[in-house]
Design a protein around this motif. Sequence first.
Motif, PDB file in Angstrom:
ATOM      1  N   ARG A  80       0.813  -1.263   0.032  1.00  0.00           N
ATOM      2  CA  ARG A  80      -0.175  -0.110  -0.040  1.00  0.00           C
ATOM      3  C   ARG A  80       0.694   1.259   0.028  1.00  0.00           C
ATOM      4  O   ARG A  80       0.467   2.176  -0.674  1.00  0.00           O
ATOM      5  N   THR A 122      -5.005  -4.984  -4.729  1.00  0.00           N
ATOM      6  CA  THR A 122      -5.554  -5.160  -3.448  1.00  0.00           C
ATOM      7  C   THR A 122      -5.173  -4.067  -2.524  1.00  0.00           C
ATOM      8  O   THR A 122      -3.874  -3.898  -2.475  1.00  0.00           O
ATOM      9  N   LEU A 123      -6.051  -3.469  -1.887  1.00  0.00           N
ATOM     10  CA  LEU A 123      -5.693  -2.192  -0.868  1.00  0.00           C
ATOM     11  C   LEU A 123      -5.331  -3.089   0.668  1.00  0.00           C
ATOM     12  O   LEU A 123      -4.672  -2.588   1.448  1.00  0.00           O
ATOM     13  N   ALA A 151      -9.245  -4.697 -10.688  1.00  0.00           N
ATOM     14  CA  ALA A 151      -8.998  -3.437 -10.348  1.00  0.00           C
ATOM     15  C   ALA A 151      -9.110  -2.528 -11.471  1.00  0.00           C
ATOM     16  O   ALA A 151      -9.903  -1.559 -11.483  1.00  0.00           O
ATOM     17  N   GLY A 162     -10.000  -0.669  -5.688  1.00  0.00           N
ATOM     18  CA  GLY A 162      -8.683  -0.619  -5.108  1.00  0.00           C
ATOM     19  C   GLY A 162      -8.195   0.839  -5.690  1.00  0.00           C
ATOM     20  O   GLY A 162      -6.948   0.737  -5.604  1.00  0.00           O
TER      21      GLY A 162
END
Length: 350
Positions: free
Chosen positions: A94, A113-114, A316, A322
């Motif tokens: 992140r 993905t966050l 995404a 995301g």
Amino acid sequence: MLSKKDISDRILVQEHFAQEHLPSEMELAEIDRYKSRIKTLLKEKNACLVAHYYTDAIVQEITEETGGCISDSLEMARFGTQRPEQTLVVAGVRFMGETAKILNPEKRVLMPTLEATCSLDIGCPIEEFSAFCDQHPDHEVVVYANTSAAVKARADWVVTSSIAVNVAEHLEEQGKKIIWAPDKHLGEYVQKQTGIEMLMWDGSCIVHEEFKAKGILELKSVYPEAAVLVHPESPDAVVEIADVVGSTTQLIKAASELPNETFIVATDRGIFYKMRQAAPGKTFIEAPTGGSGAMCRSCAHCPWMAMNGLENIISALETGEGEVLVDESLIEDARRPLQRMLDFSNSLNK
């Protein structure tokens, strides 16, 4: 203590792991479909891929095939500012997505993905860190790139492992006292290299902290000709037995330039994809970690980096989920030390 046969058997398994887990024809066909879809979406969305060396090989492969960037966090940060695309898809963790957004606030930044985070980021919460800095107002605050946007906004400098020593020496020349956060092992390495005393935050990377000097020395007894390549996020005892200590980019370069045919590598095994490209025909062995199976927290591969895959890259791009958002109140303050890092790095290359 492991016998030489035990170690040799483990390495044979490791060396043949990829061949034993080669995808089937059906899986290869599915991978090709995923790749084709990603290539189409990147064009449709005016987007490009940016991936870290620690992501899985298949992610690095599609990034390469589409003209994206595979690099360390310093070059990843620089890359987004140089591209015309209006969407950056950052495959990593992140803080890398946040860095891209801070430096490119006008662009859309997506991540597969966050949820992919970093133990160094988690271990340096802004409230506690800010209070620590407030106790030492006469110190220059230097933070590693592996930190949140809020921590960067509190800092005077951001560094990566490739320029950490240079920045510390630069600040000492200016008579500055230094707060260093969050990686204590990288901080200890910088202190030993420069002789500069620093106030250090107590953080570490779950991947690099697992490497053990004893295991590496046992491995060296089986492969005495091997050179040991170590990332400076590793514990001091591991750094001490290294032939080369450096950032991911510096380690890849060493693998290519050193005459050794075998390397014991103490960093995330995702780096092997680029190492094998840079030094075809050479053998790369994962440095032993402190545990195995369920007892191993990382097993030489970041669990958060492993969360990046072809399917969630597609998701995404298709859905816009995301998306990385950084509070506008932080962007200007966080950009300042990041830009200082980029400018300083450019000055070193002149």
